[in-house]
Design a protein around this motif. Sequence first.
Motif, PDB file in Angstrom:
ATOM      1  N   LEU A   1       0.698  -1.338   0.076  1.00 25.95           N
ATOM      2  CA  LEU A   1      -0.011   0.064  -0.030  1.00 25.95           C
ATOM      3  C   LEU A   1       0.865   1.123   0.043  1.00 25.95           C
ATOM      4  CD1 LEU A   1      -2.919   1.283   0.036  1.00 25.95           C
ATOM      5  CD2 LEU A   1      -2.798   0.888   2.236  1.00 25.95           C
ATOM      6  N   ARG A   2       1.874   1.364   0.605  1.00 23.83           N
ATOM      7  CA  ARG A   2       2.809   2.427   0.738  1.00 23.83           C
ATOM      8  C   ARG A   2       3.532   2.628  -0.797  1.00 23.83           C
ATOM      9  NH1 ARG A   2       4.012   4.942   5.126  1.00 23.83           N
ATOM     10  NH2 ARG A   2       3.355   4.151   7.194  1.00 23.83           N
ATOM     11  N   ALA A   3       3.806   1.453  -1.311  1.00 19.93           N
ATOM     12  CA  ALA A   3       4.430   1.682  -2.682  1.00 19.93           C
ATOM     13  C   ALA A   3       3.206   2.047  -3.681  1.00 19.93           C
ATOM     14  CB  ALA A   3       4.650   0.286  -3.244  1.00 19.93           C
ATOM     15  N   TRP A   4       1.983   1.713  -3.634  1.00 27.63           N
ATOM     16  CA  TRP A   4       0.871   2.230  -4.285  1.00 27.63           C
ATOM     17  C   TRP A   4       0.610   3.773  -3.941  1.00 27.63           C
ATOM     18  CZ3 TRP A   4      -3.641   5.035  -3.559  1.00 27.63           C
ATOM     19  CH2 TRP A   4      -4.230   5.014  -4.614  1.00 27.63           C
ATOM     20  N   HIS A   5       0.920   4.213  -2.833  1.00 28.06           N
ATOM     21  CA  HIS A   5       0.544   5.418  -2.485  1.00 28.06           C
ATOM     22  C   HIS A   5       1.622   6.620  -3.111  1.00 28.06           C
ATOM     23  CE1 HIS A   5       1.116   9.163   0.313  1.00 28.06           C
ATOM     24  NE2 HIS A   5      -0.183   9.134   0.232  1.00 28.06           N
ATOM     25  N   GLU A   6       3.052   5.856  -3.163  1.00 26.24           N
ATOM     26  CA  GLU A   6       3.931   6.737  -3.726  1.00 26.24           C
ATOM     27  C   GLU A   6       3.902   6.775  -5.344  1.00 26.24           C
ATOM     28  OE1 GLU A   6       6.686   9.129  -4.294  1.00 26.24           O
ATOM     29  OE2 GLU A   6       6.111   8.545  -2.105  1.00 26.24           O
ATOM     30  N   ARG A   7       3.386   5.631  -6.111  1.00 31.00           N
ATOM     31  CA  ARG A   7       3.155   5.449  -7.260  1.00 31.00           C
ATOM     32  C   ARG A   7       2.186   6.460  -7.818  1.00 31.00           C
ATOM     33  NH1 ARG A   7       3.236  -0.240  -6.682  1.00 31.00           N
ATOM     34  NH2 ARG A   7       1.004  -0.211  -7.165  1.00 31.00           N
ATOM     35  N   VAL A   8       1.201   6.546  -7.022  1.00 29.13           N
ATOM     36  CA  VAL A   8      -0.035   7.709  -7.374  1.00 29.13           C
ATOM     37  C   VAL A   8       0.723   9.101  -7.181  1.00 29.13           C
ATOM     38  CG1 VAL A   8      -2.262   8.522  -6.579  1.00 29.13           C
ATOM     39  CG2 VAL A   8      -1.647   6.137  -6.981  1.00 29.13           C
ATOM     40  N   SER A   9       1.250   9.244  -5.972  1.00 25.86           N
ATOM     41  CA  SER A   9       1.763  10.639  -5.753  1.00 25.86           C
ATOM     42  C   SER A   9       2.655  11.035  -6.833  1.00 25.86           C
ATOM     43  CB  SER A   9       2.672  10.513  -4.395  1.00 25.86           C
ATOM     44  OG  SER A   9       1.810  10.403  -3.277  1.00 25.86           O
ATOM     45  N   THR A  10       3.449  10.307  -7.372  1.00 25.95           N
ATOM     46  CA  THR A  10       4.454  10.465  -8.466  1.00 25.95           C
ATOM     47  C   THR A  10       3.727  10.789  -9.795  1.00 25.95           C
ATOM     48  OG1 THR A  10       6.230   9.043  -7.612  1.00 25.95           O
ATOM     49  CG2 THR A  10       6.299   9.568 -10.131  1.00 25.95           C
ATOM     50  N   ALA A  11       2.536   9.915 -10.187  1.00 23.60           N
ATOM     51  CA  ALA A  11       1.563  10.278 -11.312  1.00 23.60           C
ATOM     52  C   ALA A  11       0.880  11.522 -10.978  1.00 23.60           C
ATOM     53  CB  ALA A  11       0.523   9.021 -11.470  1.00 23.60           C
ATOM     54  N   LEU A  12       0.342  11.777  -9.939  1.00 21.83           N
ATOM     55  CA  LEU A  12      -0.600  12.885  -9.595  1.00 21.83           C
ATOM     56  C   LEU A  12       0.518  14.333 -10.052  1.00 21.83           C
ATOM     57  CD1 LEU A  12      -2.357  12.159  -6.451  1.00 21.83           C
ATOM     58  CD2 LEU A  12      -3.499  12.738  -8.698  1.00 21.83           C
ATOM     59  N   ARG A  13       1.734  14.209  -9.316  1.00 17.65           N
ATOM     60  CA  ARG A  13       2.865  15.257  -9.768  1.00 17.65           C
ATOM     61  C   ARG A  13       2.939  15.370 -11.227  1.00 17.65           C
ATOM     62  NH1 ARG A  13       5.616  12.803  -5.513  1.00 17.65           N
ATOM     63  NH2 ARG A  13       5.058  13.736  -3.605  1.00 17.65           N
TER      64      ARG A  13
ATOM     65  N   ASP B   1      -1.382  19.004  -7.260  1.00 16.34           N
ATOM     66  CA  ASP B   1      -0.671  19.228  -5.978  1.00 16.34           C
ATOM     67  C   ASP B   1      -0.590  17.953  -5.260  1.00 16.34           C
ATOM     68  OD1 ASP B   1       0.052  21.884  -6.798  1.00 16.34           O
ATOM     69  OD2 ASP B   1      -1.484  22.610  -6.029  1.00 16.34           O
ATOM     70  N   VAL B   2       0.416  17.712  -4.469  1.00 12.53           N
ATOM     71  CA  VAL B   2       0.526  16.510  -3.754  1.00 12.53           C
ATOM     72  C   VAL B   2       1.222  16.946  -2.245  1.00 12.53           C
ATOM     73  CG1 VAL B   2       1.440  14.234  -3.052  1.00 12.53           C
ATOM     74  CG2 VAL B   2       0.624  14.957  -5.512  1.00 12.53           C
ATOM     75  N   GLU B   3       0.373  16.772  -1.213  1.00 14.40           N
ATOM     76  CA  GLU B   3       0.910  17.132  -0.034  1.00 14.40           C
ATOM     77  C   GLU B   3       2.264  16.838   0.056  1.00 14.40           C
ATOM     78  OE1 GLU B   3      -2.189  17.768   3.542  1.00 14.40           O
ATOM     79  OE2 GLU B   3      -1.770  15.612   2.840  1.00 14.40           O
ATOM     80  N   ALA B   4       3.142  17.944   0.749  1.00 13.55           N
ATOM     81  CA  ALA B   4       4.627  17.867   0.997  1.00 13.55           C
ATOM     82  C   ALA B   4       4.936  16.963   2.323  1.00 13.55           C
ATOM     83  CB  ALA B   4       5.331  19.113   0.938  1.00 13.55           C
ATOM     84  N   ARG B   5       3.804  17.178   3.239  1.00 18.91           N
ATOM     85  CA  ARG B   5       4.174  16.396   4.624  1.00 18.91           C
ATOM     86  C   ARG B   5       4.166  14.856   4.096  1.00 18.91           C
ATOM     87  NH1 ARG B   5      -0.883  18.592   7.833  1.00 18.91           N
ATOM     88  NH2 ARG B   5      -1.957  17.867   5.884  1.00 18.91           N
ATOM     89  N   ALA B   6       4.956  14.302   5.005  1.00 21.95           N
ATOM     90  CA  ALA B   6       4.827  12.707   4.995  1.00 21.95           C
ATOM     91  C   ALA B   6       3.590  12.147   5.031  1.00 21.95           C
ATOM     92  CB  ALA B   6       5.813  12.347   6.056  1.00 21.95           C
ATOM     93  N   TRP B   7       3.192  11.076   4.351  1.00 19.76           N
ATOM     94  CA  TRP B   7       2.033  10.510   4.727  1.00 19.76           C
ATOM     95  C   TRP B   7       1.975   9.656   6.086  1.00 19.76           C
ATOM     96  CZ3 TRP B   7       0.453   4.939   2.829  1.00 19.76           C
ATOM     97  CH2 TRP B   7      -0.692   4.847   2.853  1.00 19.76           C
ATOM     98  N   ARG B   8       1.104   9.986   6.713  1.00 24.24           N
ATOM     99  CA  ARG B   8       0.575   9.502   8.229  1.00 24.24           C
ATOM    100  C   ARG B   8      -0.733   8.660   7.949  1.00 24.24           C
ATOM    101  NH1 ARG B   8       1.816  13.735  12.637  1.00 24.24           N
ATOM    102  NH2 ARG B   8       1.630  11.840  13.952  1.00 24.24           N
ATOM    103  N   PRO B   9      -0.717   7.236   7.825  1.00 23.85           N
ATOM    104  CA  PRO B   9      -2.120   6.876   7.557  1.00 23.85           C
ATOM    105  C   PRO B   9      -2.754   6.737   8.856  1.00 23.85           C
ATOM    106  CG  PRO B   9      -0.188   5.443   6.622  1.00 23.85           C
ATOM    107  CD  PRO B   9       0.372   6.749   7.407  1.00 23.85           C
ATOM    108  N   HIS B  10      -4.201   7.108   8.829  1.00 27.67           N
ATOM    109  CA  HIS B  10      -4.797   7.240  10.040  1.00 27.67           C
ATOM    110  C   HIS B  10      -6.421   7.440   9.675  1.00 27.67           C
ATOM    111  CE1 HIS B  10      -4.724  11.213   8.775  1.00 27.67           C
ATOM    112  NE2 HIS B  10      -5.807  11.660   9.216  1.00 27.67           N
ATOM    113  N   VAL B  11      -7.010   7.087  10.923  1.00 22.28           N
ATOM    114  CA  VAL B  11      -8.557   7.481  10.607  1.00 22.28           C
ATOM    115  C   VAL B  11      -8.949   8.409  11.513  1.00 22.28           C
ATOM    116  CG1 VAL B  11     -10.818   6.318  11.214  1.00 22.28           C
ATOM    117  CG2 VAL B  11      -9.103   4.962  10.230  1.00 22.28           C
ATOM    118  N   THR B  12      -9.366   9.358  11.398  1.00 21.62           N
ATOM    119  CA  THR B  12      -9.778  10.578  12.242  1.00 21.62           C
ATOM    120  C   THR B  12     -11.109  10.418  12.868  1.00 21.62           C
ATOM    121  OG1 THR B  12      -8.752  12.403  10.752  1.00 21.62           O
ATOM    122  CG2 THR B  12     -10.127  13.165  12.297  1.00 21.62           C
ATOM    123  N   PHE B  13     -10.944  10.324  14.235  1.00 22.65           N
ATOM    124  CA  PHE B  13     -12.130  10.129  15.229  1.00 22.65           C
ATOM    125  C   PHE B  13     -13.000  11.445  15.568  1.00 22.65           C
ATOM    126  CE2 PHE B  13     -10.180   6.076  17.101  1.00 22.65           C
ATOM    127  CZ  PHE B  13     -11.036   5.214  16.153  1.00 22.65           C
ATOM    128  N   ALA B  14     -12.082  12.320  15.891  1.00 22.02           N
ATOM    129  CA  ALA B  14     -12.731  13.798  16.129  1.00 22.02           C
ATOM    130  C   ALA B  14     -11.728  14.981  16.074  1.00 22.02           C
ATOM    131  CB  ALA B  14     -13.064  13.775  17.731  1.00 22.02           C
TER     132      ALA B  14
END
Length: 179
Positions: free
Chosen positions: A99-111, A116-129
Amino acid sequence: MKAAAVRLFTALWPPAAVREALVALAARWQWPAGAKPVAPARLHATLHFLGLVDPDCVPLLRPVLDVPFEPVTLHPEAARQAVWPGGIAVLELEVPSALRAWHERVSTALRAAGFDVEARAWRPHVTFARKASHARPAPACELPPWPVDDVALVRSTPGRGYEVLACFGRRPEDIAHVG
């Protein structure tokens, strides 16, 4: 008159059993007054936040996001509950390397396609509140495995919720309405 920009992101939607377990976990947190819990139907893991996008560019996103995707299983039992700066209460997910590899391939394709792709490092999460600076996480509990075999392109409309615009893996009608 030109249509207003749309707010977009890509996301993973938990299946019903995982969503129910996430809702139960979030209900066990101690929330401060003023905390804004996320509605159960909106619980998801964001992959790419694309921000405001010209509506004419949305059709261009479909082929960019249609990157080969290897189904994986997330193991939320290995996740960590946390409150991030700014009062965001989350469940931080460990994700498989595929999944990390997919995320990076899509980031590259989007750029490469000019998005625009967020510059911050990806922190996979579910937001509760949100607005939950002094929240206390729930005691650890067992969460079921989260099979991932699709990714959704989602429009967020303030006051109206989320709308799945495209799915890569399963068809949009296979995903529950996300309100």
